[in-house]
Write a protein that holds these residues in place. Sequence first.
Motif, PDB file in Angstrom:
ATOM      1  N   LYS A  10       0.854  -1.207   0.000  1.00  0.00           N
ATOM      2  CA  LYS A  10       0.000   0.000   0.000  1.00  0.00           C
ATOM      3  C   LYS A  10       0.883   1.248   0.000  1.00  0.00           C
ATOM      4  O   LYS A  10       1.817   1.355   0.800  1.00  0.00           O
ATOM      5  CB  LYS A  10      -0.890   0.037   1.249  1.00  0.00           C
ATOM      6  CG  LYS A  10      -1.914  -1.074   1.297  1.00  0.00           C
ATOM      7  CD  LYS A  10      -2.957  -0.747   2.367  1.00  0.00           C
ATOM      8  CE  LYS A  10      -3.656  -1.986   2.885  1.00  0.00           C
ATOM      9  NZ  LYS A  10      -2.808  -2.833   3.743  1.00  0.00           N
ATOM     10  N   ILE A  11       0.537   2.170  -0.883  1.00  0.00           N
ATOM     11  CA  ILE A  11       1.342   3.386  -1.064  1.00  0.00           C
ATOM     12  C   ILE A  11       0.466   4.625  -0.904  1.00  0.00           C
ATOM     13  O   ILE A  11      -0.656   4.676  -1.411  1.00  0.00           O
ATOM     14  CB  ILE A  11       1.958   3.425  -2.497  1.00  0.00           C
ATOM     15  CG1 ILE A  11       2.773   2.159  -2.791  1.00  0.00           C
ATOM     16  CG2 ILE A  11       2.779   4.700  -2.722  1.00  0.00           C
ATOM     17  CD1 ILE A  11       4.044   2.026  -2.007  1.00  0.00           C
ATOM     18  N   VAL A  13       0.432   8.533  -2.056  1.00  0.00           N
ATOM     19  CA  VAL A  13       1.024   9.548  -2.930  1.00  0.00           C
ATOM     20  C   VAL A  13       0.587  10.907  -2.391  1.00  0.00           C
ATOM     21  O   VAL A  13      -0.611  11.191  -2.298  1.00  0.00           O
ATOM     22  CB  VAL A  13       0.552   9.390  -4.398  1.00  0.00           C
ATOM     23  CG1 VAL A  13       1.160  10.478  -5.275  1.00  0.00           C
ATOM     24  CG2 VAL A  13       0.917   8.013  -4.927  1.00  0.00           C
ATOM     25  N   ALA A  46      -1.512   1.053 -10.456  1.00  0.00           N
ATOM     26  CA  ALA A  46      -1.555   0.328  -9.185  1.00  0.00           C
ATOM     27  C   ALA A  46      -2.594  -0.796  -9.247  1.00  0.00           C
ATOM     28  O   ALA A  46      -2.343  -1.902  -8.769  1.00  0.00           O
ATOM     29  CB  ALA A  46      -1.877   1.296  -8.049  1.00  0.00           C
ATOM     30  N   LEU A  53      -3.352   2.058  -3.504  1.00  0.00           N
ATOM     31  CA  LEU A  53      -2.780   3.403  -3.679  1.00  0.00           C
ATOM     32  C   LEU A  53      -3.804   4.464  -3.321  1.00  0.00           C
ATOM     33  O   LEU A  53      -4.948   4.406  -3.769  1.00  0.00           O
ATOM     34  CB  LEU A  53      -2.335   3.572  -5.141  1.00  0.00           C
ATOM     35  CG  LEU A  53      -1.541   4.839  -5.428  1.00  0.00           C
ATOM     36  CD1 LEU A  53      -0.189   4.485  -6.016  1.00  0.00           C
ATOM     37  CD2 LEU A  53      -2.276   5.729  -6.410  1.00  0.00           C
ATOM     38  N   CYS A  55      -4.184   8.866  -2.904  1.00  0.00           N
ATOM     39  CA  CYS A  55      -3.534  10.137  -3.269  1.00  0.00           C
ATOM     40  C   CYS A  55      -4.145  11.265  -2.448  1.00  0.00           C
ATOM     41  O   CYS A  55      -5.346  11.269  -2.180  1.00  0.00           O
ATOM     42  CB  CYS A  55      -3.764  10.460  -4.746  1.00  0.00           C
ATOM     43  SG  CYS A  55      -3.208   9.185  -5.882  1.00  0.00           S
ATOM     44  N   LEU A 143       7.097   5.477  -8.470  1.00  0.00           N
ATOM     45  CA  LEU A 143       6.177   4.462  -7.937  1.00  0.00           C
ATOM     46  C   LEU A 143       6.686   3.059  -8.279  1.00  0.00           C
ATOM     47  O   LEU A 143       6.695   2.169  -7.425  1.00  0.00           O
ATOM     48  CB  LEU A 143       4.773   4.692  -8.506  1.00  0.00           C
ATOM     49  CG  LEU A 143       3.690   3.717  -8.042  1.00  0.00           C
ATOM     50  CD1 LEU A 143       3.529   3.763  -6.517  1.00  0.00           C
ATOM     51  CD2 LEU A 143       2.354   4.031  -8.720  1.00  0.00           C
TER      52      LEU A 143
END
Length: 158
Positions: A10-11, A13, A46, A53, A55, A143
């Motif tokens: 899990k990211i 941004v 993603a 992901l 943002c 990414l």
Amino acid sequence: MGCSIIKAVKILVLHGPNLNLLGTREPGLYGHGTLAEIDAQLVAWAEERGIGLSCAQSNHEGALVDTIQAASQRVDGILINAGAYTHTSIALRDALLATALPFVEVHLSNIHAREPFRHRSLLADQAMGVVCGFGALSYQLALEGLVTVLEQGSDGNN
Ligand code: DQA
């Protein structure tokens, strides 16, 4: 017989000040693409890769700190374009370090080919990596780098 659970990376941004203006803001430097378009491309990539992901964007330093703190238990890594706060914000540096999460610093423009005050970053020496100068593609490259390293379960230095 053992079994293993594959946990999706899990990211977060995170975009800093004035990046909400992309598309109309100094297009010679930052291009014509909007922030919504950049986010949509990252989300599409993603989804294809099975990555979680989210943002977020704020023009406010404290709100960025709040978002980093809130994400610290929830994500595995952070992609950050801190905008002008890159060059000034000890608070953002401290917030990123407090999470102990790997993060990548991103810029649309090549900050080293611009005014001297943009050459200094208060984040870069703590970042897993820095990607700048490729326009919207900087985010994509950053990414891919962050996710690849996280999936390998290494810090990228070995
Ligand atoms: C930027 C570079 C910063 O110096 C500037 O303040 C920005 C955008 C970039 O993406 O190129 O707001 O982070």
